[in-house]
Design an enzyme around this catalytic site. Structure first.
Site, PDB file in Angstrom:
ATOM      1  N   GLU A  50       0.861  -1.184   0.000  1.00 55.97           N
ATOM      2  CA  GLU A  50       0.000   0.000   0.000  1.00 55.97           C
ATOM      3  C   GLU A  50       0.897   1.234   0.000  1.00 55.97           C
ATOM      4  O   GLU A  50       1.752   1.390   0.873  1.00 55.97           O
ATOM      5  CB  GLU A  50      -0.917   0.025   1.215  1.00 55.97           C
ATOM      6  CG  GLU A  50      -1.842   1.229   1.222  1.00 55.97           C
ATOM      7  CD  GLU A  50      -2.901   1.179   2.314  1.00 55.97           C
ATOM      8  OE1 GLU A  50      -3.557   2.210   2.545  1.00 55.97           O
ATOM      9  OE2 GLU A  50      -3.066   0.110   2.948  1.00 55.97           O
ATOM     10  N   ASP A  69       4.751   5.157   3.595  1.00 53.16           N
ATOM     11  CA  ASP A  69       4.424   6.586   3.612  1.00 53.16           C
ATOM     12  C   ASP A  69       5.648   7.331   4.132  1.00 53.16           C
ATOM     13  O   ASP A  69       6.587   6.714   4.631  1.00 53.16           O
ATOM     14  CB  ASP A  69       3.207   6.860   4.494  1.00 53.16           C
ATOM     15  CG  ASP A  69       2.401   8.075   4.027  1.00 53.16           C
ATOM     16  OD1 ASP A  69       3.011   9.154   3.850  1.00 53.16           O
ATOM     17  OD2 ASP A  69       1.183   7.964   3.840  1.00 53.16           O
ATOM     18  N   ASP A  90      10.742   6.325  -0.052  1.00 49.63           N
ATOM     19  CA  ASP A  90      10.259   6.416  -1.422  1.00 49.63           C
ATOM     20  C   ASP A  90       9.844   5.037  -1.933  1.00 49.63           C
ATOM     21  O   ASP A  90      10.669   4.128  -2.046  1.00 49.63           O
ATOM     22  CB  ASP A  90      11.378   6.996  -2.296  1.00 49.63           C
ATOM     23  CG  ASP A  90      10.914   7.389  -3.677  1.00 49.63           C
ATOM     24  OD1 ASP A  90       9.901   6.844  -4.151  1.00 49.63           O
ATOM     25  OD2 ASP A  90      11.588   8.245  -4.297  1.00 49.63           O
ATOM     26  N   ASP A 126      -1.684  12.059  -4.057  1.00 47.74           N
ATOM     27  CA  ASP A 126      -1.680  13.486  -4.344  1.00 47.74           C
ATOM     28  C   ASP A 126      -2.039  13.690  -5.822  1.00 47.74           C
ATOM     29  O   ASP A 126      -1.365  13.166  -6.707  1.00 47.74           O
ATOM     30  CB  ASP A 126      -0.290  14.062  -4.066  1.00 47.74           C
ATOM     31  CG  ASP A 126      -0.276  15.583  -4.039  1.00 47.74           C
ATOM     32  OD1 ASP A 126      -1.051  16.197  -4.802  1.00 47.74           O
ATOM     33  OD2 ASP A 126       0.509  16.160  -3.269  1.00 47.74           O
ATOM     34  N   LYS A 129      -2.253  21.084 -10.713  1.00 42.86           N
ATOM     35  CA  LYS A 129      -1.755  22.024 -11.713  1.00 42.86           C
ATOM     36  C   LYS A 129      -1.104  21.263 -12.873  1.00 42.86           C
ATOM     37  O   LYS A 129      -0.369  20.304 -12.664  1.00 42.86           O
ATOM     38  CB  LYS A 129      -0.743  22.985 -11.079  1.00 42.86           C
ATOM     39  CG  LYS A 129      -1.359  23.910 -10.035  1.00 42.86           C
ATOM     40  CD  LYS A 129      -0.317  24.847  -9.453  1.00 42.86           C
ATOM     41  CE  LYS A 129      -0.934  25.767  -8.401  1.00 42.86           C
ATOM     42  NZ  LYS A 129       0.063  26.682  -7.794  1.00 42.86           N
ATOM     43  N   ASP A 177     -10.552  10.924  -5.495  1.00 43.49           N
ATOM     44  CA  ASP A 177     -11.730  11.788  -5.580  1.00 43.49           C
ATOM     45  C   ASP A 177     -11.459  12.967  -6.512  1.00 43.49           C
ATOM     46  O   ASP A 177     -12.232  13.925  -6.526  1.00 43.49           O
ATOM     47  CB  ASP A 177     -12.156  12.282  -4.191  1.00 43.49           C
ATOM     48  CG  ASP A 177     -11.128  13.214  -3.564  1.00 43.49           C
ATOM     49  OD1 ASP A 177      -9.939  13.122  -3.941  1.00 43.49           O
ATOM     50  OD2 ASP A 177     -11.499  14.032  -2.703  1.00 43.49           O
ATOM     51  N   THR A 202     -13.091   6.132   4.351  1.00 40.80           N
ATOM     52  CA  THR A 202     -12.207   6.851   5.261  1.00 40.80           C
ATOM     53  C   THR A 202     -12.773   8.223   5.615  1.00 40.80           C
ATOM     54  O   THR A 202     -13.663   8.739   4.931  1.00 40.80           O
ATOM     55  CB  THR A 202     -10.810   7.041   4.639  1.00 40.80           C
ATOM     56  OG1 THR A 202     -10.930   7.904   3.498  1.00 40.80           O
ATOM     57  CG2 THR A 202     -10.222   5.705   4.198  1.00 40.80           C
ATOM     58  N   ARG A 203     -12.248   8.809   6.655  1.00 36.77           N
ATOM     59  CA  ARG A 203     -12.653  10.156   7.048  1.00 36.77           C
ATOM     60  C   ARG A 203     -12.339  11.156   5.941  1.00 36.77           C
ATOM     61  O   ARG A 203     -13.153  12.023   5.623  1.00 36.77           O
ATOM     62  CB  ARG A 203     -11.927  10.558   8.339  1.00 36.77           C
ATOM     63  CG  ARG A 203     -12.278  11.927   8.857  1.00 36.77           C
ATOM     64  CD  ARG A 203     -11.625  12.149  10.202  1.00 36.77           C
ATOM     65  NE  ARG A 203     -10.183  11.876  10.161  1.00 36.77           N
ATOM     66  CZ  ARG A 203      -9.401  11.896  11.228  1.00 36.77           C
ATOM     67  NH1 ARG A 203      -9.911  12.144  12.418  1.00 36.77           N
ATOM     68  NH2 ARG A 203      -8.107  11.641  11.120  1.00 36.77           N
ATOM     69  N   GLU A 240     -12.169  10.510   2.754  1.00 31.87           N
ATOM     70  CA  GLU A 240     -13.118  10.282   1.676  1.00 31.87           C
ATOM     71  C   GLU A 240     -14.484  10.863   2.013  1.00 31.87           C
ATOM     72  O   GLU A 240     -15.148  11.471   1.164  1.00 31.87           O
ATOM     73  CB  GLU A 240     -13.241   8.782   1.410  1.00 31.87           C
ATOM     74  CG  GLU A 240     -14.144   8.425   0.252  1.00 31.87           C
ATOM     75  CD  GLU A 240     -14.166   6.930  -0.010  1.00 31.87           C
ATOM     76  OE1 GLU A 240     -14.904   6.513  -0.927  1.00 31.87           O
ATOM     77  OE2 GLU A 240     -13.439   6.191   0.679  1.00 31.87           O
TER      78      GLU A 240
END
Length: 299
Positions: free
Chosen positions: A108, A133, A160, A183, A187, A219, A256-257, A259
Site C-alpha cells: 500500500e 508513507d 520512497d 496526491d 496544476k 476523488d 475513510t474520514r 473520503e
C-alpha cells in the site's frame, strides 16, 4: 519551521525535576528539545533513509511536517525496530522473513493516518500489508493501531516507494498493490509528478505476480480519468470490469474520514481494479528456460 515537537505546557502542569523527562499525556503533542544533529526518534524511522545513494528523480510525494502526539512518538520508539522498515535501497527484502510467514503480501503506497489500512488488515489477517508513507505522525498512528488491535500482519515502510519497488523487492513478490487517494497534483505543470504513470506501472508489473490486483481510488476526477487511461493502455494489466471503466467501491475498502469529507463537498470517488496479466509468450519463455525435470513436474 522548527523540527522540534512542541506545544505550550498545560496550565497547572507540574514541571519535571532537573534531569527528569517530562510526563507524556496520551493524545497530546510533546515538547522534545534535541541537540543539533540528534535524530528525531533514535529508535524510529530515519529522516532520509536512502540518503544520497540514488539520483533525485521527480517525486510524486511532498513530505509534510506536522506534530507528533505522545502516543505516536511512543509507538515509533517502541515498535519501529519490530515492525518498521527504512527504505534505503541497499538490499533485497525477504518478505517471508519480514512478516514471519509465507502469506501473500500487498503493498500500500500512501496510507495517511492508517485507519483504513488497519481496518483492512484486521478484516483479512491472512494477508500481509506492507504500508509505505513518509508522514511521521501517520507512521506512528498506524503502528499504534496495529499494536492496540493485535495486528501482526502490518509492516510500515518509511521512504520512497519507487526505490522500494526498484531496489528492494524481488520479481513476482507482491500479490497486490493499493494506491488510495494519492496526491492529484492538480496544476498542469505538476502532472508529471503524479504516481500513476506508464513507467511506474511497468515497474510495479515486474514485482506483481500474475493475477495480482492493482486497486486505485481517487476523488479527483481528472486524475481518475488519467489513471483509467494509462492502466487500460498498459499491456501488463487488464480491467476487472467486463465492460471497462471504473469499478464500484468494493466492500473491503473502508470509507475513510478523508473520503467522507470529499463526498460532503460533492466530490465523486472513483475506484479502479486492474489485474496483472501473464502473457502467453512470456510464460512460454519462462517454461523453456526451466530444466526439463521441472517442466515435467509442472505438467
Amino acid at each position: 519551521m522548527s523540527d522540534s515537537l512542541n506545544t505550550p505546557e498545560a496550565p497547572g502542569s507540574p514541571r519535571p525535576a532537573p534531569g527528569e523527562q517530562p510526563r507524556h499525556i496520551p493524545g497530546e503533542s510533546v515538547r522534545h528539545t534535541r541537540a543539533k544533529g540528534e535524530p528525531r526518534f533514535p529508535d524510529g524511522p530515519k529522516a532520509d533513509p536512502a540518503g544520497s545513494h540514488f539520483e533525485r528523480r521527480i517525486r510524486s510525494f511532498q513530505p509534510r511536517r506536522s506534530r507528533v502526539t505522545a502516543g505516536q512518538a511512543d509507538a515509533l520508539q517502541r515498535l519501529w525496530p519490530k515492525w518498521g522498515l527504512d527504505i534505503d535501497g541497499q538490499r533485497v527484502i525477504d518478505l517471508t522473513e519480514l512478516f514471519g510467514n509465507t502469506g501473500p503480501v500487498v503493498l500500500e503506497i500512501g496510507f495517511g493516518m492508517g485507519e483504513a489500512t488497519a481496518q483492512m488488515a484486521a478484516a483479512d489477517p491472512d494477508t500481509n500489508v506492507l504500508a509505505v508513507d513518509v508522514h511521521t505522525p501517520g507512521q506512528g498512528n498506524l503502528l499504534s493501531l496495529a499494536d492496540r488491535n493485535g495486528l501482526t500482519n502490518v509492516r510500515v515502510g518509511n521512504g520512497d516507494a519507487i526505490i522500494l519497488l526498484r531496489e528492494m523487492l524481488a520479481p513476482d513478490s507482491l500479490d497486490g498493490l493499493r494506491v488510495y487517494f494519492p496526491d492529484p497534483w492538480p496544476k498542469k505543470r505538476h502532472h508529471k509528478r503524479r504516481l500513476i504513470q506508464p513507467e511506474f506501472l511497468t515497474l510495479a508489473a515486474a514485482r506483481l505476480r500474475p493475477g495480482a490486483i492493482v486497486h486505485c481510488a481517487t476523488d479527483w476526477e481528472p486524475y481518475a480519468e488519467q489513471m483509467l487511461e494509462v492502466l487500460t493502455a498498459h499491456p501488463d494489466f487488464e480491467n476487472t470490469q467486463p465492460h471497462g471503466g471504473f469499478a464500484p467501491r468494493p466492500a473491503f475498502r473502508p470509507l475513510t474520514r478523508f473520503e467522507g469529507q470529499g463526498l460532503d463537498k460533492g466530490h465523486e470517488v472513483n475506484d479502479l481494479l486492474f489485474r496483472r496479466v501473464q502473457h502467453e509468450d512470456r510464460l512460454q519463455e519462462q517454461q523453456t528456460d526451466q530444466p526439463p525435470a521441472e517442466r515435467r513436474d509442472r505438467g
